[in-house]
Design an enzyme around this catalytic site. Structure first.
Site, short mmCIF file in Angstrom:
data_model
loop_
_atom_site.label_atom_id
_atom_site.label_comp_id
_atom_site.label_asym_id
_atom_site.label_seq_id
_atom_site.Cartn_x
_atom_site.Cartn_y
_atom_site.Cartn_z
N VAL A 130 0.82 -1.32 -0.19
CA VAL A 130 -0.06 0.04 -0.06
C VAL A 130 0.85 1.21 0.13
O VAL A 130 2.06 1.30 0.72
CB VAL A 130 -0.83 0.02 1.13
CG1 VAL A 130 -1.50 1.47 1.32
CG2 VAL A 130 -1.56 -1.21 1.24
N CYS A 131 0.54 2.34 -0.70
CA CYS A 131 0.92 3.61 -0.59
C CYS A 131 -0.02 4.79 -0.79
O CYS A 131 -1.18 4.39 -0.58
CB CYS A 131 2.20 3.77 -1.66
SG CYS A 131 1.36 3.65 -3.42
N ARG A 132 0.11 5.88 -1.15
CA ARG A 132 -0.78 6.79 -1.03
C ARG A 132 -1.60 6.72 -2.39
O ARG A 132 -2.88 6.95 -2.19
CB ARG A 132 0.02 8.22 -1.44
CG ARG A 132 -1.16 9.34 -1.40
CD ARG A 132 -0.12 10.90 -1.36
NE ARG A 132 -1.19 11.74 -2.06
CZ ARG A 132 -1.21 11.90 -3.41
NH1 ARG A 132 -0.57 11.14 -4.41
NH2 ARG A 132 -1.98 12.86 -3.88
#
Length: 98
Positions: free
Chosen positions: A62-64
């Site tokens: 997961v990231c932004r």
């Protein structure tokens, strides 16, 4: 590269599935909220901390917005890890945060 939507991840969590989530955002980004139980390993440190991961487990990256986690997913896949990129990242996440 395997991918799943934020909604699919949220549904699995709500069903009580034990998920291994790796958040590759920077520490200051994670301070604003993360998926409960997610482990923060900033993208720049993934190569140096991948020994902390178990190749027999599945990890959701997961990231932004999904870009950095996509790069982390491709890198770890090349190293023999079972990884899935969460499309849309935290911008798409509607579930609980901690």
């Amino acid at each position: 590269m395997k991918e799943m939507t934020a909604k699919e991840v949220e549904t699995l969590m709500n069903e009580g599935k034990l998920l291994n989530i790796i958040d590759v955002r920077e520490v200051d980004e994670v301070a604003d909220g993360k998926i409960p139980g997610a482990i923060n390993i900033p993208l720049g440190l993934v190569e140096f901390r991948m020994h902390e991961l178990d190749k027999s487990k599945e990890y959701i990256m997961v990231c932004r917005s999904g870009g950095r986690s996509g790069r982390a997913t491709e890198f770890l896949e090349d190293q023999g890890y079972n990884v899935i990129n969460m499309q849309g990242g935290m911008l798409s996440w509607e579930g609980k945060e901690e």
